[in-house]
Design an enzyme around this catalytic site. Structure first.
Site, PDB file in Angstrom:
ATOM      1  N   ALA A   1     -12.364  -7.418   4.575  1.00 36.61           N
ATOM      2  CA  ALA A   1     -12.274  -6.488   5.697  1.00 36.61           C
ATOM      3  C   ALA A   1     -13.646  -5.848   5.918  1.00 36.61           C
TER       4      ALA A   1
ATOM      5  N   LEU B   1     -29.038  14.724   2.738  1.00 40.70           N
ATOM      6  CA  LEU B   1     -29.481  13.393   3.155  1.00 40.70           C
ATOM      7  C   LEU B   1     -28.721  12.328   2.388  1.00 40.70           C
TER       8      LEU B   1
ATOM      9  N   GLU C   1       0.802  -1.236   0.000  1.00 36.70           N
ATOM     10  CA  GLU C   1       0.000   0.000   0.000  1.00 36.70           C
ATOM     11  C   GLU C   1       0.833   1.283   0.000  1.00 36.70           C
TER      12      GLU C   1
ATOM     13  N   HIS D   1      -1.609   3.854  -1.856  1.00 39.24           N
ATOM     14  CA  HIS D   1      -2.694   4.803  -1.580  1.00 39.24           C
ATOM     15  C   HIS D   1      -2.688   5.973  -2.559  1.00 39.24           C
ATOM     16  N   GLU D   2      -1.528   6.304  -3.124  1.00 41.75           N
ATOM     17  CA  GLU D   2      -1.475   7.438  -4.049  1.00 41.75           C
ATOM     18  C   GLU D   2      -1.840   7.040  -5.484  1.00 41.75           C
TER      19      GLU D   2
ATOM     20  N   TYR E   1       3.355   2.041   2.093  1.00 39.09           N
ATOM     21  CA  TYR E   1       3.901   2.413   3.398  1.00 39.09           C
ATOM     22  C   TYR E   1       5.405   2.120   3.421  1.00 39.09           C
TER      23      TYR E   1
ATOM     24  N   GLN F   1     -35.660   5.590  -2.585  1.00 44.01           N
ATOM     25  CA  GLN F   1     -34.656   6.139  -3.517  1.00 44.01           C
ATOM     26  C   GLN F   1     -33.530   5.135  -3.807  1.00 44.01           C
TER      27      GLN F   1
ATOM     28  N   ARG G   1     -24.704  26.057 -10.054  1.00 46.36           N
ATOM     29  CA  ARG G   1     -24.582  27.507  -9.944  1.00 46.36           C
ATOM     30  C   ARG G   1     -23.376  27.916  -9.103  1.00 46.36           C
TER      31      ARG G   1
ATOM     32  N   ARG H   1      -3.953   6.122  -8.773  1.00 50.00           N
ATOM     33  CA  ARG H   1      -5.221   6.672  -9.270  1.00 50.00           C
ATOM     34  C   ARG H   1      -6.080   5.603  -9.940  1.00 50.00           C
TER      35      ARG H   1
ATOM     36  N   ALA I   1     -28.093   7.698   2.521  1.00 46.13           N
ATOM     37  CA  ALA I   1     -28.616   6.478   3.131  1.00 46.13           C
ATOM     38  C   ALA I   1     -27.943   6.189   4.466  1.00 46.13           C
TER      39      ALA I   1
ATOM     40  N   CYS J   1     -20.560   1.461   9.668  1.00 47.31           N
ATOM     41  CA  CYS J   1     -20.943   0.887   8.382  1.00 47.31           C
ATOM     42  C   CYS J   1     -22.299   1.429   7.984  1.00 47.31           C
TER      43      CYS J   1
ATOM     44  N   ARG K   1       2.347  -8.935   4.309  1.00 47.75           N
ATOM     45  CA  ARG K   1       1.449  -8.360   3.291  1.00 47.75           C
ATOM     46  C   ARG K   1       2.320  -7.799   2.192  1.00 47.75           C
TER      47      ARG K   1
ATOM     48  N   GLN L   1     -18.664   4.878   2.619  1.00 52.53           N
ATOM     49  CA  GLN L   1     -19.204   6.099   3.228  1.00 52.53           C
ATOM     50  C   GLN L   1     -19.038   6.182   4.745  1.00 52.53           C
TER      51      GLN L   1
HETATM   52  P1  FAD Z   1     -36.819   7.320   0.607  1.00 49.65           P
HETATM   53  O1  FAD Z   1     -35.726   6.506   0.063  1.00 49.65           O
HETATM   54  O2  FAD Z   1     -37.330   8.451  -0.190  1.00 49.65           O
HETATM   55  O3  FAD Z   1     -38.013   6.339   0.970  1.00 49.65           O
HETATM   56  C1  FAD Z   1     -39.295   6.805   1.365  1.00 49.65           C
HETATM   57  C2  FAD Z   1     -40.341   5.730   1.089  1.00 49.65           C
HETATM   58  O4  FAD Z   1     -41.574   6.101   1.664  1.00 49.65           O
HETATM   59  C3  FAD Z   1     -40.606   5.513  -0.395  1.00 49.65           C
HETATM   60  O5  FAD Z   1     -40.478   4.132  -0.715  1.00 49.65           O
HETATM   61  C4  FAD Z   1     -42.023   6.013  -0.593  1.00 49.65           C
HETATM   62  O6  FAD Z   1     -42.721   5.301  -1.599  1.00 49.65           O
HETATM   63  C5  FAD Z   1     -42.632   5.748   0.787  1.00 49.65           C
HETATM   64  N1  FAD Z   1     -43.799   6.588   1.109  1.00 49.65           N
HETATM   65  C6  FAD Z   1     -43.900   7.934   1.007  1.00 49.65           C
HETATM   66  N2  FAD Z   1     -45.124   8.332   1.424  1.00 49.65           N
HETATM   67  C7  FAD Z   1     -45.814   7.235   1.783  1.00 49.65           C
HETATM   68  C8  FAD Z   1     -47.127   7.000   2.294  1.00 49.65           C
HETATM   69  N3  FAD Z   1     -47.983   7.983   2.545  1.00 49.65           N
HETATM   70  N4  FAD Z   1     -47.492   5.711   2.546  1.00 49.65           N
HETATM   71  C9  FAD Z   1     -46.636   4.689   2.335  1.00 49.65           C
HETATM   72  N5  FAD Z   1     -45.389   4.874   1.842  1.00 49.65           N
HETATM   73  C10 FAD Z   1     -44.967   6.115   1.595  1.00 49.65           C
HETATM   74  N6  FAD Z   1     -27.236   7.534  -0.645  1.00 49.65           N
HETATM   75  C11 FAD Z   1     -26.074   7.105  -0.193  1.00 49.65           C
HETATM   76  O7  FAD Z   1     -25.870   7.085   1.011  1.00 49.65           O
HETATM   77  N7  FAD Z   1     -25.100   6.657  -1.031  1.00 49.65           N
HETATM   78  C12 FAD Z   1     -25.269   6.647  -2.351  1.00 49.65           C
HETATM   79  O8  FAD Z   1     -24.363   6.243  -3.076  1.00 49.65           O
HETATM   80  C13 FAD Z   1     -26.492   7.076  -2.859  1.00 49.65           C
HETATM   81  N8  FAD Z   1     -26.698   7.085  -4.186  1.00 49.65           N
HETATM   82  C14 FAD Z   1     -27.894   7.508  -4.658  1.00 49.65           C
HETATM   83  C15 FAD Z   1     -28.102   7.493  -6.016  1.00 49.65           C
HETATM   84  C16 FAD Z   1     -29.319   7.884  -6.531  1.00 49.65           C
HETATM   85  C17 FAD Z   1     -29.502   7.865  -8.007  1.00 49.65           C
HETATM   86  C18 FAD Z   1     -30.361   8.294  -5.654  1.00 49.65           C
HETATM   87  C19 FAD Z   1     -31.683   8.706  -6.194  1.00 49.65           C
HETATM   88  C20 FAD Z   1     -30.145   8.330  -4.291  1.00 49.65           C
HETATM   89  C21 FAD Z   1     -28.908   7.954  -3.792  1.00 49.65           C
HETATM   90  N9  FAD Z   1     -28.649   7.986  -2.429  1.00 49.65           N
HETATM   91  C22 FAD Z   1     -27.462   7.534  -1.955  1.00 49.65           C
HETATM   92  C23 FAD Z   1     -29.590   8.593  -1.492  1.00 49.65           C
HETATM   93  C24 FAD Z   1     -30.439   7.576  -0.713  1.00 49.65           C
HETATM   94  O9  FAD Z   1     -31.042   6.672  -1.574  1.00 49.65           O
HETATM   95  C25 FAD Z   1     -31.445   8.335   0.123  1.00 49.65           C
HETATM   96  O10 FAD Z   1     -30.769   9.185   1.005  1.00 49.65           O
HETATM   97  C26 FAD Z   1     -32.321   7.389   0.947  1.00 49.65           C
HETATM   98  O11 FAD Z   1     -33.012   6.515   0.110  1.00 49.65           O
HETATM   99  C27 FAD Z   1     -33.320   8.154   1.812  1.00 49.65           C
HETATM  100  O12 FAD Z   1     -34.023   7.229   2.578  1.00 49.65           O
HETATM  101  P2  FAD Z   1     -35.462   7.500   3.194  1.00 49.65           P
HETATM  102  O13 FAD Z   1     -35.911   6.194   3.727  1.00 49.65           O
HETATM  103  O14 FAD Z   1     -35.395   8.627   4.127  1.00 49.65           O
HETATM  104  O15 FAD Z   1     -36.391   7.963   2.004  1.00 49.65           O
HETATM  105  P1  NAP Z   2     -27.124  17.655  -3.564  1.00 41.09           P
HETATM  106  O1  NAP Z   2     -25.848  16.967  -3.382  1.00 41.09           O
HETATM  107  O2  NAP Z   2     -27.590  18.605  -2.533  1.00 41.09           O
HETATM  108  O3  NAP Z   2     -27.029  18.420  -4.970  1.00 41.09           O
HETATM  109  C1  NAP Z   2     -28.057  19.175  -5.471  1.00 41.09           C
HETATM  110  C2  NAP Z   2     -27.568  19.943  -6.706  1.00 41.09           C
HETATM  111  O4  NAP Z   2     -28.629  20.690  -7.224  1.00 41.09           O
HETATM  112  C3  NAP Z   2     -26.452  20.874  -6.425  1.00 41.09           C
HETATM  113  O5  NAP Z   2     -25.507  20.733  -7.462  1.00 41.09           O
HETATM  114  C4  NAP Z   2     -27.095  22.259  -6.441  1.00 41.09           C
HETATM  115  O6  NAP Z   2     -26.106  23.109  -6.998  1.00 41.09           O
HETATM  116  C5  NAP Z   2     -28.291  22.071  -7.332  1.00 41.09           C
HETATM  117  N1  NAP Z   2     -29.478  22.826  -6.921  1.00 41.09           N
HETATM  118  C6  NAP Z   2     -30.016  22.894  -5.674  1.00 41.09           C
HETATM  119  N2  NAP Z   2     -31.142  23.648  -5.703  1.00 41.09           N
HETATM  120  C7  NAP Z   2     -31.314  24.048  -6.976  1.00 41.09           C
HETATM  121  C8  NAP Z   2     -32.288  24.831  -7.635  1.00 41.09           C
HETATM  122  N3  NAP Z   2     -33.312  25.362  -6.958  1.00 41.09           N
HETATM  123  N4  NAP Z   2     -32.168  25.054  -8.951  1.00 41.09           N
HETATM  124  C9  NAP Z   2     -31.132  24.527  -9.640  1.00 41.09           C
HETATM  125  N5  NAP Z   2     -30.186  23.770  -9.064  1.00 41.09           N
HETATM  126  C10 NAP Z   2     -30.268  23.537  -7.754  1.00 41.09           C
HETATM  127  O7  NAP Z   2     -28.290  16.620  -3.767  1.00 41.09           O
HETATM  128  P2  NAP Z   2     -28.395  15.317  -4.664  1.00 41.09           P
HETATM  129  O8  NAP Z   2     -27.471  15.309  -5.807  1.00 41.09           O
HETATM  130  O9  NAP Z   2     -29.846  15.257  -4.976  1.00 41.09           O
HETATM  131  O10 NAP Z   2     -28.028  14.184  -3.688  1.00 41.09           O
HETATM  132  C11 NAP Z   2     -28.815  13.927  -2.537  1.00 41.09           C
HETATM  133  C12 NAP Z   2     -28.012  13.186  -1.508  1.00 41.09           C
HETATM  134  O11 NAP Z   2     -27.810  11.852  -1.942  1.00 41.09           O
HETATM  135  C13 NAP Z   2     -26.664  13.837  -1.321  1.00 41.09           C
HETATM  136  O12 NAP Z   2     -26.642  14.567  -0.112  1.00 41.09           O
HETATM  137  C14 NAP Z   2     -25.720  12.689  -1.291  1.00 41.09           C
HETATM  138  O13 NAP Z   2     -25.144  12.551  -0.009  1.00 41.09           O
HETATM  139  C15 NAP Z   2     -26.540  11.441  -1.589  1.00 41.09           C
HETATM  140  N6  NAP Z   2     -25.868  10.750  -2.690  1.00 41.09           N
HETATM  141  C16 NAP Z   2     -24.635  10.267  -2.475  1.00 41.09           C
HETATM  142  C17 NAP Z   2     -23.958   9.664  -3.495  1.00 41.09           C
HETATM  143  C18 NAP Z   2     -22.581   9.094  -3.269  1.00 41.09           C
HETATM  144  O14 NAP Z   2     -21.956   8.678  -4.205  1.00 41.09           O
HETATM  145  N7  NAP Z   2     -22.108   9.029  -2.044  1.00 41.09           N
HETATM  146  C19 NAP Z   2     -24.519   9.560  -4.745  1.00 41.09           C
HETATM  147  C20 NAP Z   2     -25.787  10.082  -4.945  1.00 41.09           C
HETATM  148  C21 NAP Z   2     -26.437  10.678  -3.908  1.00 41.09           C
HETATM  149  P3  NAP Z   2     -26.230  24.689  -7.108  1.00 41.09           P
HETATM  150  O15 NAP Z   2     -27.106  25.109  -5.967  1.00 41.09           O
HETATM  151  O16 NAP Z   2     -24.826  25.195  -7.013  1.00 41.09           O
HETATM  152  O17 NAP Z   2     -26.789  24.936  -8.439  1.00 41.09           O
HETATM  153 FE1  SF4 Z   3     -19.040  -1.662   3.254  1.00 40.78          FE
HETATM  154 FE2  SF4 Z   3     -20.320  -0.532   5.234  1.00 40.78          FE
HETATM  155 FE3  SF4 Z   3     -17.980   0.476   4.477  1.00 40.78          FE
HETATM  156 FE4  SF4 Z   3     -20.133   0.787   2.917  1.00 40.78          FE
HETATM  157  S1  SF4 Z   3     -19.820   1.622   4.944  1.00 40.78           S
HETATM  158  S2  SF4 Z   3     -18.078   0.093   2.309  1.00 40.78           S
HETATM  159  S3  SF4 Z   3     -21.216  -1.129   3.285  1.00 40.78           S
HETATM  160  S4  SF4 Z   3     -18.339  -1.529   5.336  1.00 40.78           S
END
Ligand code: FAD
Ligand code: NAP
Ligand code: SF4
Length: 674
Positions: free
Chosen positions: A316, A658, A170, A258-259, A172, A417, A565, A261, A660, A359, A220, A345
């Site tokens: 791991a 927000l 790695e 670690h360095e 080191y 989501q 923006r 790419r 996951a 985790c 290692r 994350q």
């Molecule tokens: P949600 O995922 O929005 O779930 C809410 C649920 O409630 C939905 O299934 C909805 O149908 C249900 N619901 C709403 N209203 C009602 C009702 N009245 N009755 C019954 N059911 C209802 N996060 C990461 O940490 N790492 C990532 O790499 C990552 N990548 C992402 C990539 C994409 C493309 C997207 C879209 C999201 C990504 N996220 C990632 C973000 C992550 O998915 C969200 O932060 C997470 O899903 C939020 O969880 P939640 O349970 O709060 O809400």
């Molecule tokens: P985000 O990271 O907050 O990005 C939102 C983007 O929209 C920003 O680029 C912002 O940039 C723009 N924006 C915000 N308000 C706007 C408006 N009114 N009009 C036009 N542009 C606007 O949110 P996200 O991309 O939806 O992701 C949501 C969450 O999911 C993130 O917090 C992230 O942690 C998680 N996620 C994580 C991963 C991962 O790989 N770890 C992947 C996907 C999602 P400007 O305001 O500068 O325009």
């Molecule tokens: Fe794996 Fe959990 Fe680390 Fe994500 S946070 S890489 S699921 S050990």
């Protein structure tokens, strides 16, 4: 009948080391967790490692322990340098042995990666990922560093460890001695290959002489440096042979400095994508070889061993995600495994932020003494609304504690989501989390009502109500945003809307980056490791020192503009250890990144913006809105109006920033309090 024996016969075959037999072929690889530096770290580490031993892993390797202050990874990292430090380690070794486990302590000297002014290296060359320039070790300094390694190993034996792992990969210190790139010395420790490997050989020899025969010494070995001017394959083989002669018991695989790419453990790396490297060494040494990187499920591990690529597998992060991985695999309960999705994350990203690791899919990891999830004496009737990550985590954890839980989901499938996230090329692992939760719903007898859109009247007869209704895509106030060729990310990722060849993406956050990756429409790299290696410039024929070659030039399949923006660098908020990979993927595919702009309007001609006072028309077929999310609070407002008390978690509570990790953590923390 499909017996357990027949499913994973290689994985569960004991490994005889001569003086000790490991119960299976599974090694828990070294991982720094941050507990090492906590106030009551040893007690917490005892609980953490003890639980993994209880879970059945064959051999555990601890996070790196420095043999001296100059070897610290960061100031005040854990070190084992004096008998007064042995007592703390004994808490850990006792906990592991009580559960029938075996544990080795990793001795890690960070060399020029040490993030402090005392760092030392073979030559005075600063690492590109460190701001501290190392001092050059004198010949006396080298001798005393070897003695430091030996002393740490002896103390580790006194602390009850079954062995040590000498960290030689790695990038080191030891690795820095081995390669010309970082070793410019002209004395007996530099120049020829024989001189450059003198340092690791003397360490291993010295340890073996000091600890005797009946003590595991893992080395290692960096089998693929992935940096220019790294080791050649012939040098790797020669080093392995000599390490065996010096007295090592096992050789473990290290991939990439670690360095480097090149991604080596992120989720877009194909499963077991680097086991081909270890396989090249099979037959060249007679001691067991361990392979590693992106092995996360039993079938993958079994295949590696069955095809003869290694004698053991190292995992791991999968043991953060599920301490009982081994026991579940052994019992054939593979669908109950909480799979590591390789997101980094809550583990590596936390470490880089100097926080305790955990985790994303298992927030109890490294918090075993803090988050207890004790069973309740009398279960309550609990309604959880929404089966996204927050609701799933809350419902299944509450049910596991003994509550009667009803989970409502308005759509036809679990996941919220996360269902969109799993569609992104390179994020296929996210499916495993939804499989895991589906199985937990069955096992914990959660009453799932789906599809069921909850209204206030559905929630009359519960002791506790949890709203996990999540988020919806934010609408933007840009003129023309209601035109038919403007979509939101959910419409695109779910396949409801088809996108043309020229696209502008509004919003360059995590979802904007992911949507751009999705629109590049390449087959998932996970499908074929050779494709991944070609795309990232890894030389599988190993004809170059370090194993690098020119990256494959990609023909962009779409013309994509990703816009924000803010004047900051697009993608600046992405994960600490993975953001560079996402930026690199888009760059390689010709995606044009824009920042510091103003949206003027959308028309059938495209998207008009103003940047640095200049108006530009981006001629595109479609505009995709990825402008963040807003909380889904309609039900919360209804309940509030009716005076009904509820708990709100995940995106429903706050949509800004927000992810996951936060959603799941809030779900389990609430479930632990109910
Ligand atoms: P949600 O995922 O929005 O779930 C809410 C649920 O409630 C939905 O299934 C909805 O149908 C249900 N619901 C709403 N209203 C009602 C009702 N009245 N009755 C019954 N059911 C209802 N996060 C990461 O940490 N790492 C990532 O790499 C990552 N990548 C992402 C990539 C994409 C493309 C997207 C879209 C999201 C990504 N996220 C990632 C973000 C992550 O998915 C969200 O932060 C997470 O899903 C939020 O969880 P939640 O349970 O709060 O809400
Ligand atoms: P985000 O990271 O907050 O990005 C939102 C983007 O929209 C920003 O680029 C912002 O940039 C723009 N924006 C915000 N308000 C706007 C408006 N009114 N009009 C036009 N542009 C606007 O949110 P996200 O991309 O939806 O992701 C949501 C969450 O999911 C993130 O917090 C992230 O942690 C998680 N996620 C994580 C991963 C991962 O790989 N770890 C992947 C996907 C999602 P400007 O305001 O500068 O325009
Ligand atoms: Fe794996 Fe959990 Fe680390 Fe994500 S946070 S890489 S699921 S050990």
């Amino acid at each position: 009948m499909d017996t357990i024996q027949s499913r994973f016969p290689h994985l569960f075959q004991p490994l005889d080391l001569g003086f000790l037999t490991l119960k299976n072929r599974i090694l828990m690889g070294s991982m720094h967790t941050g507990l090492e530096e906590e106030q009551d770290g040893f007690r917490r580490m005892a609980a953490y490692y003890g639980m993994r031993a209880e879970g059945g892993v064959g051999l555990i390797v601890t996070g790196g322990v420095a043999p001296s202050r100059s070897g610290w990874v960061a100031p005040f990292s854990l070190r084992l340098t004096s008998p007064s430090q042995v007592g703390g380690h004994q808490l850990v070794t006792n906990a592991v042995h009580e559960h029938g486990g075996r544990i080795c302590m990793q001795i890690l000297h960070a060399g020029r990666y040490g993030y402090h002014p005392l760092c030392a290296a073979p030559s005075r060359l600063k690492a590109p990922i460190n701001r501290f320039k190392p001092r050059e070790l004198s010949s006396r300094g080298i001798r005393s560093t070897i003695a430091d390694f030996v002393r740490s190993a002896v103390l580790a034996r006194e602390a009850g460890y079954d062995g040590v792992e000498v960290m030689g990969s790695e990038g080191y210190l030891i690795n820095e001695f081995i390669v010309r790139k970082t070793n410019k010395r002209t004395d007996e420790w530099g120049g020829t290959f024989a001189n450059r490997i003198r340092f690791p050989l003397e360490i291993v020899r010295g340890i073996r002489e000091a600890v005797g025969e009946h003590f595991i010494v893992i080395y290692r070995l960096s089998m693929l440096d992935l940096v220019d001017d790294g080791s050649t394959w012939e040098e790797v083989v020669e080093l392995a042979e000599k390490i065996e002669q010096a007295g090592a018991t096992i050789i473990n695989t290290g991939i990439g400095w670690h360095e480097s790419r090149i991604p080596t453990i992120a989720t877009l790396v194909p499963r077991a994508g680097f086991s081909w490297v270890t396989r090249r060494l099979v037959g060249r040494v007679s001691i067991p070889l361990v392979t590693s990187n992106r092995i996360n499920m039993p079938d993958v591990a079994e295949r590696i061993l069955a095809e003869g690529s290694a004698n053991m597998v190292s995992m791991a992060r999968p043991f953060l995600a599920d301490p009982f991985w081994v026991r579940k695999a052994e019992a054939g309960r593979v669908d109950e495994i909480n799979t590591c999705i390789a997101c980094n994350q809550a583990c590596l990203d936390h470490i880089f932020e100097r926080k305790t690791a955990s985790c994303l899919v298992n927030p109890r990891a490294c918090h075993e003494t803090v988050r207890s999830f004790a069973r309740v004496a009398r279960g309550k009737r609990i309604a959880v609304v929404g089966a996204g990550p927050a609701g799933l985590a809350c419902a299944t954890t509450a049910a596991a504690r003994g509550h009667q839980v009803t989970l409502f989901e308005s759509s036809e499938e679990l996941g919220g989501q996360f269902r969109l996230a799993r569609e992104i090329p390179g994020k296929e692992e996210f499916r495993e989390t939804l499989r895991y939760f589906s199985r937990q719903i069955e096992l914990q007898q959660v009453d799932l009502k789906m599809p069921w859109t909850v209204v206030t009247g559905d929630l009359q007869s519960y002791d506790e109500i949890v709203l996990a209704t999540g988020v919806s895509p934010r609408k933007v106030a840009i003129p023309g945003a209601d035109l038919p060729h403007v979509f939101d990310y959910a419409e695109v990722l779910s396949g409801k809307k088809q996108v043309g060849r020229r696209v502008a993406i509004i919003g360059a956050g995590g979802i904007g980056f992911d949507t751009a990756t999705f629109l590049l429409c390449r087959d998932s790299a996970n499908a074929d490791w050779r494709h991944f290696m070609a795309e990232w410039g890894v030389d599988v024929d190993y004809s170059q020192a370090g194993g690098l070659k020119r990256q494959e030039v990609l023909q962009p399949v779409r013309e994509i503009h990703l816009l924000q923006r803010k004047a900051t660098r697009p993608g600046a908020g992405l994960g600490k250890t993975t953001g560079w990979i996402h930026r690199s993927v888009l760059k390689k595919n010709g995606v044009r990144l824009w920042n510091g702009l103003e949206y003027l309007g959308i028309s059938h001609e495209g998207l008009k913006i103003r940047q640095s006072g200049k108006e530009v028309l981006l001629a595109v077929d479609n505009v995709v809105i990825c402008a963040g999310q807003v909380s889904e609070r309609r039900l919360a407002a209804e309940l509030e109006a009716g005076g009904i008390r509820c708990h709100i978690i995940g995106g429903a509570l706050a949509a800004g920033e927000l992810d996951a990790e936060r959603a799941i953590l809030q779900g389990v923390e609430l479930a632990d309090r109910l």
